[in-house]
Enzyme design. Structure first.
Site, PDB file in Angstrom:
ATOM      1  CB  ALA A 210      -0.892  -0.020   1.226  1.00  0.00           C
ATOM      2  CG  ASN A 211      -0.006   4.651  -1.849  1.00  0.00           C
ATOM      3  OD1 ASN A 211      -0.765   5.474  -1.369  1.00  0.00           O
ATOM      4  ND2 ASN A 211      -0.275   4.000  -2.989  1.00  0.00           N
ATOM      5  NE  ARG A 212       4.796   6.968   4.621  1.00  0.00           N
ATOM      6  CZ  ARG A 212       4.887   6.233   5.723  1.00  0.00           C
ATOM      7  NH1 ARG A 212       3.859   6.139   6.542  1.00  0.00           N
ATOM      8  NH2 ARG A 212       6.005   5.597   5.996  1.00  0.00           N
ATOM      9  CB  ALA A 276      -1.352   7.353  -4.366  1.00  0.00           C
TER      10      ALA A 276
END
Ligand code: CTP
Length: 404
Positions: A210-212, A276
């Site tokens: 995942a990402n932020r 994102a």
């Protein structure tokens, strides 16, 4: 300041939901509105005129036969010197008076004397709401073109009973006020698709990459486009923030699902790809949880490239008239943004610096540069909501919507 200069006459009637009116006043004023409160006798049993006066920074009107108030403004002026009359909470009793044209106190008299739009936010015990008398009165009010929001489903503050009767939340009411007071909508009749949030790419049934990204910016843009009248489909990755009001939200997990949801929302006039999206997924995610094997090396992760959704949309046979992408960069923001504009077939790249020290990822603020073929526009540090608002207006100017 979506309500800058707007004058709201707020009628507070006597119900337990009156405590929410205090927050409502604050929210309206935050948006630039001027709030003039009227309280019924019942309302004063739940909240004090002192609190209402302090929060609204206005005189609180309570009496029909007050010599001072009548000399000062008078009930007829009170009823007319505003852009909207908001009744929150609207009790069963006040609704009954309104429906039947009774005028035996200041609130009901002003409601009979006004020629301004009226919005009521009913709140009462669920049994009172479903009572045929209340339903009859509500139908009459609707026939008289009185606008209404709620009551909502939920648990009652005083009795713990469930059912329809809860007053709409202050922010929902404010959104409706904004809607009623907004002028012509430049994006009316246009369709928009927006992506937002991160994607989760499974490694096995319990783990993912995942990402932020929080989804705050994308969700705010979807809401801002909807406020300008666009018919918005928001394709959201996994986020913890609520679905925005007035938008159709579709929830997805993986980049491939996001692409499918976006393509099924075409044709559209506007695409704003804010998500994102993970650049890579695990080539073959395991069907079962991957176990540690004693003495063995950690499992290698074989990655495969994800579809580039923005690029797909930018080169699609049903390409929207306006395609907007974001560019999350940590260096050479402008140069990289310009390259992305060309590579992805976008009309605009909103480039932001997401270096950790900027706090953009997951934060509430954003500093962006708009990179188009027409040049570069640097915007100051703004809240993500303000960026959304300005971007929606920028889009409306570019696309020259039909308006209403
Ligand atoms: N984007 C997309 N699909 C992807 C990757 C990115 O739709 N698989 C979109 C994003 O929503 C954003 C824009 O492309 O609007 C740019 O995203 P960014 O991550 O900055 O660019 P990348 O293409 O991933 O390029 P790089 O990671 O090399 O900077």
């Amino acid at each position: 300041m979506t309500l800058a200069g707007k004058r709201i006459l707020l009628v507070i009637a006597g119900g337990i939901a009156a405590y929410k009116s205090l927050d409502l006043i604050r929210r309206l004023r935050e948006r630039g509105a001027e709030v003039r409160p009227i309280m019924t006798r019942g309302a004063q049993e739940f909240v004090t005129p002192l609190a209402v006066g302090a929060l609204s920074a206005s005189h609180v009107y309570t009496e029909l036969f007050s010599r001072e108030d009548e000399q000062d403004v008078g009930h007829i002026r009170l009823a007319r010197e505003c852009d909207l009359v908001l009744v929150a909470p609207a009790t069963a009793d006040l609704m009954a008076k309104m429906a039947n044209g009774l005028a035996d106190d200041l609130a009901s008299t002003v409601l009979l004397a006004t020629d301004r739009p009226v919005l009521i936010a009913p709140a009462m015990n669920p049994k009172m709401w479903v009572h045929p008398a209340t339903q009859r009165n509500f139908a009459l009010l609707q026939r008289d073109r009185i606008n209404a929001i709620g009551p909502m489903e939920g648990e009652m503050a005083e009795s713990g009973e469930r059912g329809r009767g809860r007053m709409a939340e202050p922010l929902e009411i404010v959104a409706r006020v904004e809607d009623l007071l907004s002028g012509p909508k430049p994006l009316a009749g246009l369709k928009a698709v927006v992506t937002s949030g991160p994607t989760h790419e499974p490694i096995d049934p319990v783990r993912y990459i995942a990402n932020r990204s929080s989804g705050k910016q994308g969700h705010a843009i979807a809401a801002a486009l909807a406020r300008l009248g666009a018919d918005v489909t928001l394709v959201s990755g996994p986020v913890t923030i609520p679905d925005p009001a007035g938008v159709q939200t579709r929830h997805v997990e993986r980049a491939e699902e996001m692409r499918d949801a976006v393509l099924s929302a075409l044709p559209a006039d506007i695409a704003v790809m804010v998500a994102a999206v993970a650049d890579w997924r695990v080539a073959t995610s395991a069907g079962q949880k991957i176990k540690k094997q004693p003495g063995e090396a950690p499992p290698p992760l074989q990655l495969a490239e994800n579809p580039d959704i923005l690029k797909t949309v930018g080169h699609h046979s049903e390409r929207p008239r306006l395609v907007v992408g974001f560019a999350a960069e940590t260096e050479n923001v402008e140069e990289n943004g310009r390259a992305k504009l060309e590579r992805k077939g976008a009309d605009l790249i909103v480039a932001n610096d997401v270096s950790p020290e900027t706090g953009v990822m997951g934060g509430d603020r954003n500093r962006v540069r708009l990179i188009s073929r027409g040049g570069v526009e640097a915007w100051p540090d703004l809240s993500k909501d303000d960026v959304a608002e300005r971007l929606a207006l920028w889009i409306a100017t570019q696309i020259g919507g039909t308006g209403t």
